[in-house]
Design a protein around this motif. Sequence first.
Motif, PDB file in Angstrom:
ATOM      1  N   PRO A   1       0.835  -1.197   0.000  1.00  0.00           N
ATOM      2  CA  PRO A   1       0.000   0.000   0.000  1.00  0.00           C
ATOM      3  C   PRO A   1       0.867   1.243   0.000  1.00  0.00           C
ATOM      4  CG  PRO A   1       0.089  -0.954   2.194  1.00  0.00           C
ATOM      5  CD  PRO A   1       0.782  -1.923   1.277  1.00  0.00           C
ATOM      6  N   PRO A   2       0.369   2.351  -0.545  1.00  0.00           N
ATOM      7  CA  PRO A   2       1.169   3.584  -0.539  1.00  0.00           C
ATOM      8  C   PRO A   2       1.405   4.061   0.874  1.00  0.00           C
ATOM      9  CG  PRO A   2      -1.100   4.021  -1.207  1.00  0.00           C
ATOM     10  CD  PRO A   2      -0.951   2.524  -1.162  1.00  0.00           C
ATOM     11  N   ARG A   3       2.584   4.639   1.103  1.00  0.00           N
ATOM     12  CA  ARG A   3       2.928   5.143   2.416  1.00  0.00           C
ATOM     13  C   ARG A   3       2.069   6.362   2.734  1.00  0.00           C
ATOM     14  NH1 ARG A   3       7.338   5.248   5.962  1.00  0.00           N
ATOM     15  NH2 ARG A   3       7.546   7.194   7.104  1.00  0.00           N
ATOM     16  N   ARG A   4       1.477   6.346   3.892  1.00  0.00           N
ATOM     17  CA  ARG A   4       0.644   7.456   4.311  1.00  0.00           C
ATOM     18  C   ARG A   4       1.456   8.395   5.199  1.00  0.00           C
ATOM     19  NH1 ARG A   4      -5.210   4.808   6.033  1.00  0.00           N
ATOM     20  NH2 ARG A   4      -5.721   3.928   3.988  1.00  0.00           N
ATOM     21  N   THR A   5       1.467   9.647   4.822  1.00  0.00           N
ATOM     22  CA  THR A   5       2.193  10.616   5.602  1.00  0.00           C
ATOM     23  C   THR A   5       1.276  11.183   6.678  1.00  0.00           C
ATOM     24  OG1 THR A   5       1.598  12.333   4.038  1.00  0.00           O
ATOM     25  CG2 THR A   5       3.701  11.207   3.688  1.00  0.00           C
ATOM     26  N   ARG A   6       1.859  11.421   7.834  1.00  0.00           N
ATOM     27  CA  ARG A   6       1.095  11.976   8.931  1.00  0.00           C
ATOM     28  C   ARG A   6       0.751  13.432   8.621  1.00  0.00           C
ATOM     29  NH1 ARG A   6       0.902  11.018  14.623  1.00  0.00           N
ATOM     30  NH2 ARG A   6       2.324   9.263  14.347  1.00  0.00           N
ATOM     31  N   GLN A   7      -0.527  13.788   8.801  1.00  0.00           N
ATOM     32  CA  GLN A   7      -0.973  15.141   8.559  1.00  0.00           C
ATOM     33  C   GLN A   7      -0.925  15.952   9.854  1.00  0.00           C
ATOM     34  OE1 GLN A   7      -1.837  16.528   5.528  1.00  0.00           O
ATOM     35  NE2 GLN A   7      -1.087  14.589   4.698  1.00  0.00           N
ATOM     36  N   GLY A   8      -0.731  17.251   9.733  1.00  0.00           N
ATOM     37  CA  GLY A   8      -0.716  18.122  10.896  1.00  0.00           C
ATOM     38  C   GLY A   8       0.585  18.901  10.996  1.00  0.00           C
ATOM     39  N   ARG A   9       0.601  19.873  11.882  1.00  0.00           N
ATOM     40  CA  ARG A   9       1.779  20.708  12.075  1.00  0.00           C
ATOM     41  C   ARG A   9       2.863  19.967  12.849  1.00  0.00           C
ATOM     42  NH1 ARG A   9       0.688  26.089  10.896  1.00  0.00           N
ATOM     43  NH2 ARG A   9      -1.523  26.633  10.738  1.00  0.00           N
ATOM     44  N   ARG A  10       4.129  20.287  12.519  1.00  0.00           N
ATOM     45  CA  ARG A  10       5.275  19.744  13.238  1.00  0.00           C
ATOM     46  C   ARG A  10       6.008  20.887  13.926  1.00  0.00           C
ATOM     47  NH1 ARG A  10       3.130  16.886   8.778  1.00  0.00           N
ATOM     48  NH2 ARG A  10       4.026  14.826   8.628  1.00  0.00           N
ATOM     49  N   LEU A  11       6.585  20.572  15.063  1.00  0.00           N
ATOM     50  CA  LEU A  11       7.346  21.553  15.816  1.00  0.00           C
ATOM     51  C   LEU A  11       8.809  21.148  15.794  1.00  0.00           C
ATOM     52  CD1 LEU A  11       6.331  24.055  17.521  1.00  0.00           C
ATOM     53  CD2 LEU A  11       6.855  22.678  19.539  1.00  0.00           C
ATOM     54  N   GLY A  12       9.671  22.094  15.441  1.00  0.00           N
ATOM     55  CA  GLY A  12      11.111  21.833  15.417  1.00  0.00           C
ATOM     56  C   GLY A  12      11.798  22.593  16.533  1.00  0.00           C
ATOM     57  N   LEU A  13      12.749  21.918  17.212  1.00  0.00           N
ATOM     58  CA  LEU A  13      13.443  22.524  18.354  1.00  0.00           C
ATOM     59  C   LEU A  13      14.947  22.459  18.153  1.00  0.00           C
ATOM     60  CD1 LEU A  13      11.420  20.991  21.356  1.00  0.00           C
ATOM     61  CD2 LEU A  13      10.991  23.150  20.135  1.00  0.00           C
ATOM     62  N   ASP A  14      15.597  23.592  18.370  1.00  0.00           N
ATOM     63  CA  ASP A  14      17.054  23.653  18.450  1.00  0.00           C
ATOM     64  C   ASP A  14      17.398  23.905  19.911  1.00  0.00           C
ATOM     65  OD1 ASP A  14      19.808  23.905  17.552  1.00  0.00           O
ATOM     66  OD2 ASP A  14      19.561  26.054  17.941  1.00  0.00           O
ATOM     67  N   VAL A  15      17.754  22.855  20.616  1.00  0.00           N
ATOM     68  CA  VAL A  15      17.943  22.918  22.070  1.00  0.00           C
ATOM     69  C   VAL A  15      19.359  23.375  22.387  1.00  0.00           C
ATOM     70  CG1 VAL A  15      17.879  21.627  24.233  1.00  0.00           C
ATOM     71  CG2 VAL A  15      16.237  21.105  22.406  1.00  0.00           C
ATOM     72  N   GLY A  16      19.474  24.490  23.084  1.00  0.00           N
ATOM     73  CA  GLY A  16      20.753  24.991  23.547  1.00  0.00           C
ATOM     74  C   GLY A  16      20.777  25.057  25.060  1.00  0.00           C
ATOM     75  N   THR A  17      21.909  25.377  25.615  1.00  0.00           N
ATOM     76  CA  THR A  17      22.023  25.464  27.080  1.00  0.00           C
ATOM     77  C   THR A  17      21.388  26.732  27.625  1.00  0.00           C
ATOM     78  OG1 THR A  17      24.209  26.479  26.836  1.00  0.00           O
ATOM     79  CG2 THR A  17      24.116  24.076  27.099  1.00  0.00           C
TER      80      THR A  17
ATOM     81  N   ILE B   1      16.209  28.011  23.446  1.00  0.00           N
ATOM     82  CA  ILE B   1      15.653  26.964  22.568  1.00  0.00           C
ATOM     83  C   ILE B   1      14.974  27.655  21.407  1.00  0.00           C
ATOM     84  CG2 ILE B   1      14.039  25.028  22.366  1.00  0.00           C
ATOM     85  CD1 ILE B   1      14.352  24.611  25.368  1.00  0.00           C
ATOM     86  N   GLY B   2      15.469  27.412  20.219  1.00  0.00           N
ATOM     87  CA  GLY B   2      14.807  27.933  19.034  1.00  0.00           C
ATOM     88  C   GLY B   2      13.648  27.039  18.636  1.00  0.00           C
ATOM     89  N   VAL B   3      12.525  27.653  18.276  1.00  0.00           N
ATOM     90  CA  VAL B   3      11.314  26.900  17.944  1.00  0.00           C
ATOM     91  C   VAL B   3      10.865  27.271  16.536  1.00  0.00           C
ATOM     92  CG1 VAL B   3       8.961  26.307  18.638  1.00  0.00           C
ATOM     93  CG2 VAL B   3      10.650  26.972  20.378  1.00  0.00           C
ATOM     94  N   ALA B   4      10.570  26.273  15.735  1.00  0.00           N
ATOM     95  CA  ALA B   4      10.030  26.452  14.380  1.00  0.00           C
ATOM     96  C   ALA B   4       8.747  25.648  14.254  1.00  0.00           C
ATOM     97  CB  ALA B   4      11.041  26.024  13.321  1.00  0.00           C
ATOM     98  N   LEU B   5       7.886  26.058  13.352  1.00  0.00           N
ATOM     99  CA  LEU B   5       6.589  25.402  13.164  1.00  0.00           C
ATOM    100  C   LEU B   5       6.332  25.219  11.674  1.00  0.00           C
ATOM    101  CD1 LEU B   5       3.970  24.449  14.690  1.00  0.00           C
ATOM    102  CD2 LEU B   5       3.033  26.714  14.185  1.00  0.00           C
ATOM    103  N   SER B   6       5.757  24.076  11.322  1.00  0.00           N
ATOM    104  CA  SER B   6       5.424  23.814   9.915  1.00  0.00           C
ATOM    105  C   SER B   6       3.980  24.196   9.634  1.00  0.00           C
ATOM    106  CB  SER B   6       5.643  22.336   9.583  1.00  0.00           C
ATOM    107  OG  SER B   6       4.550  21.558  10.042  1.00  0.00           O
ATOM    108  N   ASP B   7       3.641  24.247   8.361  1.00  0.00           N
ATOM    109  CA  ASP B   7       2.248  24.441   7.965  1.00  0.00           C
ATOM    110  C   ASP B   7       1.483  23.147   8.189  1.00  0.00           C
ATOM    111  OD1 ASP B   7       1.973  23.321   4.707  1.00  0.00           O
ATOM    112  OD2 ASP B   7       3.876  23.366   5.763  1.00  0.00           O
ATOM    113  N   PRO B   8       0.144  23.159   8.120  1.00  0.00           N
ATOM    114  CA  PRO B   8      -0.629  21.943   8.401  1.00  0.00           C
ATOM    115  C   PRO B   8      -0.313  20.767   7.486  1.00  0.00           C
ATOM    116  CG  PRO B   8      -2.061  23.870   8.478  1.00  0.00           C
ATOM    117  CD  PRO B   8      -0.742  24.344   7.941  1.00  0.00           C
ATOM    118  N   THR B   9       0.177  21.014   6.271  1.00  0.00           N
ATOM    119  CA  THR B   9       0.486  19.909   5.361  1.00  0.00           C
ATOM    120  C   THR B   9       1.878  19.337   5.587  1.00  0.00           C
ATOM    121  OG1 THR B   9       1.367  21.387   3.646  1.00  0.00           O
ATOM    122  CG2 THR B   9      -0.999  20.945   3.616  1.00  0.00           C
TER     123      THR B   9
END
Length: 219
Positions: free
Chosen positions: A73-89, A92-100
């Motif tokens: 079956p075709p691979r199904r990608t998870r839908q929804g926003r993702r949060l990206g973190l650059d963790v420092g001492t 913490i830098g935070v990034a956000l994706s669009d819903p797709t």
Amino acid sequence: MPEQRPDETGDVSERRQQGRPAVPPSRPRQTPPQPPVHHRTEQIDLRAGFPPVRNETTEIDLSQGLPAGLPLPPRRTRQGRRLGLDVGTVRIGVALSDPTGTLASPLETVERRRDGGDLDRIVALVEEHEVTEVIVGEPRHLSGASGASAREARAYSRSLAGRIGSVPVHLVDERLSTVTAASSLRANGLDSRAQRPVIDQAAAVVILQAYLDSQRGRS
């Protein structure tokens, strides 16, 4: 005038005038009805309940890989926003994706706090934006070896995963993410001093965008 023989029919009106019966029109032949077709059925006694259903499966040996020609079956990608973190001492830098899950954008910078207030803020962002995945950068040396920063990122990921329940937390290699972010900011006309408030967010964008691109390549 020749005498008409009895076997000649002639005109109907003439035959009626002569007192002879008219010949009735021919009727189409009727096809005899076909006998009904009976299909053999099997009676099932349901007084004791439905009979057991047998589900037979076939074992496939996957130790040598997937069999040739096996439809997948075709691979199904998870839908929804993702949060990206650059963790420092310190931050913490935070990034956000669009819903797709296509494009990463900077969101904010969170200050590290000893009382765990930074974790509270990250959890609040996950809930506010209905995040489906959190991507944490794992800083590694150019050789690929892990150091103190990588251990710190792994510990932070475990603490965050214990707070957000069913939302998965992924660690990804973030070598040179800060360098890439700084180069991108310089290309947009920001010097080192102007980069300080946003460099952590930019690094988080690099981390998150690389993850999103890799997921689209696998789908």
